[in-house]
Design an enzyme around this catalytic site. Structure first.
Site, PDB file in Angstrom:
ATOM      1  N   LEU A  50       0.808  -1.218   0.000  1.00  0.00           N
ATOM      2  CA  LEU A  50       0.000   0.000   0.000  1.00  0.00           C
ATOM      3  C   LEU A  50       0.840   1.267   0.000  1.00  0.00           C
ATOM      4  O   LEU A  50       1.859   1.353   0.676  1.00  0.00           O
ATOM      5  CB  LEU A  50      -0.921  -0.013   1.226  1.00  0.00           C
TER       6      LEU A  50
ATOM      7  N   HIS B 269      -3.566   4.169  -2.126  1.00  0.00           N
ATOM      8  CA  HIS B 269      -4.483   3.233  -1.450  1.00  0.00           C
ATOM      9  C   HIS B 269      -5.067   3.862  -0.190  1.00  0.00           C
ATOM     10  O   HIS B 269      -6.241   3.692   0.131  1.00  0.00           O
ATOM     11  CB  HIS B 269      -3.748   1.953  -1.028  1.00  0.00           C
TER      12      HIS B 269
ATOM     13  N   LYS C  72      -6.909   5.975 -11.090  1.00  0.00           N
ATOM     14  CA  LYS C  72      -5.709   5.670 -11.877  1.00  0.00           C
ATOM     15  C   LYS C  72      -5.974   4.468 -12.784  1.00  0.00           C
ATOM     16  O   LYS C  72      -5.536   4.438 -13.927  1.00  0.00           O
ATOM     17  CB  LYS C  72      -4.528   5.385 -10.960  1.00  0.00           C
TER      18      LYS C  72
ATOM     19  N   GLN D 191     -10.479  -0.159 -15.152  1.00  0.00           N
ATOM     20  CA  GLN D 191     -10.968  -1.047 -14.088  1.00  0.00           C
ATOM     21  C   GLN D 191     -12.199  -0.447 -13.407  1.00  0.00           C
ATOM     22  O   GLN D 191     -13.183  -1.150 -13.131  1.00  0.00           O
ATOM     23  CB  GLN D 191      -9.860  -1.274 -13.070  1.00  0.00           C
TER      24      GLN D 191
END
Ligand code: PAF
Length: 283
Positions: free
Chosen positions: A33, A37, A151, A155
């Site tokens: 992380l 995150h 980012k 997705q």
């Protein structure tokens, strides 16, 4: 913060929180992380009462020649960061816990259109692996909200289409990309870069910005812009995978008259593939 490894423990802990009337947030991660995150967890803690993070390097979304084996695993440091960021429950399943019947026989969730081309074109099967594991997490946790980074723009589009098409009552939140001071988007894969590659890496976002500026200034020849952009990437030491301008919502190829655009790029620096994007709404 509790760390659990099994689906049974995860469901029990979430059920307890829900029975106390808590609103549940999920932040799926593959660990290692960084501040990007942590921004997802912070957003989750602002929008919900009980934050669940998952940490699972999902083999189903890695191609045969990708970095599954070398993907950085830093559990103790990740636990500390999650605790500080306000996470309540961490789920760290094994591959056997996630895929008890094996991956070959696993039901696959495929999201059409938005998963095709771009990273889906260069990494066959990648988004099937992502949408399958995310569906499993959604079913295990049944969160009210789930937070993903912008980012990974494609997705985010895949996950948004997934919950829409499968009628999952989960609000998907996209959190802005966190960048280093020189503009490089934070990524676990930045750790693979040598010193000279790290110095060259911000050029990816610079090229995307140059394309965006030209569009803002009225340039209509998108093809020519992309040819020049790829040339600029090569001049900076990258091997471009793709540089494209798409419609932001559908991810279909953009026309010069579209207003809601996203410029997306993936490019290699040595053996490290970096991705980045910029959302540009001209309306
Ligand atoms: O973005 C990631 O880290 C992964 O693709 C995700 C969403 C955790 C699924 O494995």
């Amino acid at each position: 913060m509790n760390t659990v490894k099994t689906v049974r423990e995860l469901r029990a802990a979430v059920a307890r929180a829900r029975s106390e009337g808590k609103r549940i947030a999920l932040v799926p991660t593959m660990g290692n992380l960084h501040s990007g995150h942590i921004a997802l967890v912070t957003k989750a803690a602002q929008r919900a009462d009980f934050v669940v993070a998952s940490l699972f390097v999902n083999p189903l979304q890695f191609g045969p020649n990708e970095d599954l084996a070398s993907y950085p695993r830093t559990l103790a440091a990740d636990q500390e960061k999650l605790l500080q960021a306000g996470c309540h429950l961490l789920f760290t399943p094994t591959v056997e816990e996630m895929y008890p019947h094996g991956m070959a026989d696993q039901t696959i969730v495929r999201v059409p259109v938005v998963s095709e081309g771009l990273c889906g074109g260069s990494r066959p099967g990648h988004f099937d692996g992502v949408s399958t594991v995310v569906s499993k997490f959604f079913n295990m946790v049944q969160p009210d909200i789930a937070v993903f980074g912008q980012k990974d723009f494609q997705q985010l589009a895949v996950v948004s289409a997934l919950v829409r098409d499968l009628n999952m009552p989960i609000q998907i939140i996209g959190e802005p990309t966190v960048r280093a001071t020189d503009g490089l988007a934070l990524s676990s894969r930045n750790g693979y870069l040598s010193e000279s590659q790290r110095a060259a890496a911000p050029a990816l976002y610079q090229v995307i910005n140059t394309v965006a500026d030209a569009i803002r200034n009225g340039e209509k020849d998108l093809e020519q812009l992309l040819v020049k952009g790829k040339h600029d990437l090569e001049a900076a030491g990258f091997r471009p995978d793709y540089l494209e301008i798409r419609q932001a919502v559908t991810l279909r190829p953009a026309t010069p008259d579209d207003n809601d655009l996203v410029i997306l790029a993936a490019a290699w620096l040595g053996t490290t593939r970096l991705i980045d994007n910029l959302h540009l709404n001209r309306s």
